[in-house]
Design an enzyme around this catalytic site. Sequence first.
Site, mmCIF file in Angstrom:
data_model
loop_
_atom_site.group_PDB
_atom_site.id
_atom_site.type_symbol
_atom_site.label_atom_id
_atom_site.label_comp_id
_atom_site.label_asym_id
_atom_site.label_seq_id
_atom_site.Cartn_x
_atom_site.Cartn_y
_atom_site.Cartn_z
ATOM 1 N N ARG A 79 24.326 8.107 77.421
ATOM 2 C CA ARG A 79 23.437 7.463 78.389
ATOM 3 C C ARG A 79 22.027 7.439 77.794
ATOM 4 O O ARG A 79 21.621 8.397 77.123
ATOM 5 C CB ARG A 79 23.451 8.197 79.729
ATOM 6 C CG ARG A 79 24.756 8.023 80.511
ATOM 7 C CD ARG A 79 24.652 8.624 81.906
ATOM 8 N NE ARG A 79 25.918 8.566 82.623
ATOM 9 C CZ ARG A 79 26.292 7.565 83.419
ATOM 10 N NH1 ARG A 79 25.469 6.538 83.589
ATOM 11 N NH2 ARG A 79 27.452 7.583 84.046
ATOM 12 N N HIS A 115 29.246 1.228 88.082
ATOM 13 C CA HIS A 115 28.606 0.342 89.055
ATOM 14 C C HIS A 115 28.914 -1.116 88.735
ATOM 15 O O HIS A 115 29.253 -1.906 89.633
ATOM 16 C CB HIS A 115 27.089 0.548 89.048
ATOM 17 C CG HIS A 115 26.644 1.790 89.759
ATOM 18 N ND1 HIS A 115 26.846 3.047 89.235
ATOM 19 C CD2 HIS A 115 25.992 1.968 90.938
ATOM 20 C CE1 HIS A 115 26.351 3.949 90.069
ATOM 21 N NE2 HIS A 115 25.841 3.323 91.109
ATOM 22 N N ARG A 166 20.938 -1.235 86.179
ATOM 23 C CA ARG A 166 21.496 -0.060 85.509
ATOM 24 C C ARG A 166 20.798 0.209 84.175
ATOM 25 O O ARG A 166 20.638 1.364 83.777
ATOM 26 C CB ARG A 166 23.001 -0.241 85.279
ATOM 27 C CG ARG A 166 23.809 -0.467 86.543
ATOM 28 C CD ARG A 166 23.548 0.608 87.580
ATOM 29 N NE ARG A 166 24.092 1.890 87.183
ATOM 30 C CZ ARG A 166 23.720 3.060 87.697
ATOM 31 N NH1 ARG A 166 22.770 3.104 88.604
ATOM 32 N NH2 ARG A 166 24.270 4.190 87.278
ATOM 33 N N HIS A 172 22.377 3.267 81.754
ATOM 34 C CA HIS A 172 23.375 2.620 80.903
ATOM 35 C C HIS A 172 22.718 1.766 79.819
ATOM 36 O O HIS A 172 21.588 1.291 79.975
ATOM 37 C CB HIS A 172 24.289 1.710 81.733
ATOM 38 C CG HIS A 172 25.268 2.448 82.587
ATOM 39 N ND1 HIS A 172 26.343 3.136 82.068
ATOM 40 C CD2 HIS A 172 25.353 2.604 83.930
ATOM 41 C CE1 HIS A 172 27.027 3.685 83.048
ATOM 42 N NE2 HIS A 172 26.442 3.389 84.185
#
Length: 351
Positions: A79, A115, A166, A172
């Site tokens: 991440r 997501h 995101r 991400h």
Amino acid sequence: MDLLHSWGVSLAVHLQTEYSAYESWFQVVSSVADLHTTFFIFFPIWFHLKRDTGIRLIWVAVIGDWFNLVLKWVLSGERPYWWVHETKFYGTDAAPALRQVPITCETGPGSPSGHAMGSAGVGYVMVTAALSIAAQRKCPVLLYWLLQILLWMLLGLVELLVCMSRVYVAAHFPHQVISGVISGIIVAEVFSRQQWIYRASLHRYFNVTLFLLVFAVGFYVLLKALGVDLLWTLEKAQKWCNNPTWVHMDTSPFASLLRNMGTLFGLGLGLHLPNGFESKYSRSAPFRTGCIGVSLVLLQLLDSLTFSSNNQAIFYLLSFVKSTAALLVPTILVPSGISLLLLGKKDEKNS
């Protein structure tokens, strides 16, 4: 991968610099894109408008998120918010400064984006359902064509915003959200062709739920026996998150797994538990509207229940129970309650 990650960090920095005024909106988009919205808002609406669509929503959401969990364990994606601190890619140069927000510090691996995958799959189901309804109602060809363009463009716009959000919150990298969207659509398309899910027995719901749970836990144990630490991301989240209170256990892989298993099991129970209070009003528009309204209110009250994560076993158990209850509310508890109320009023009039 470091080069790909560095491009992703550069894009995140660009978004945070150029679109900082929209930070609150990006956080809202990320929150709405979570499958929590599907379980607590979209499902009760669609279940009472078009039962099969509601059922398909849950199957796509649960199976998609289960595949997302397994893929994350296999791919072990980084991440941005922790990678930028640990990489040696930048050498002696200063690493880019990524800003964190309260929803940044998710605790699972990053690839593919849950997501993006969940919102794409659920959105695909809702768009195809809306087009199916329009086709059944003999919508004029031109109007149907315009509706198709409008809905697919809307879905594309929503997914673009989800992906941007995101990346903006540094949860991400771009390739993770893109792979998430593609994976979500594939799962939704596969389940749009499955007819058995609409007539699955309670026994089959139980077996599928048990299989998914045992497979995931068994896969975890196997990888751990091989020396793979699948909880490595939790340590990184706790180490590099700017605010320890932003690290939430409900974003951990096992919390997601138990939530999904409870949801699927709850759907099976809700569809097959006996309802002795059905009335002639059950298929009427006012009855369905009432069920939707009451279900949404009760689900928001249920959603307000939060649990301490100090004891992880109890936390996971309560998460499973809460998810099961969330599906029982709109499928059987609210319809039964309203039917009982209507039957009671009818008896009063006749007496």
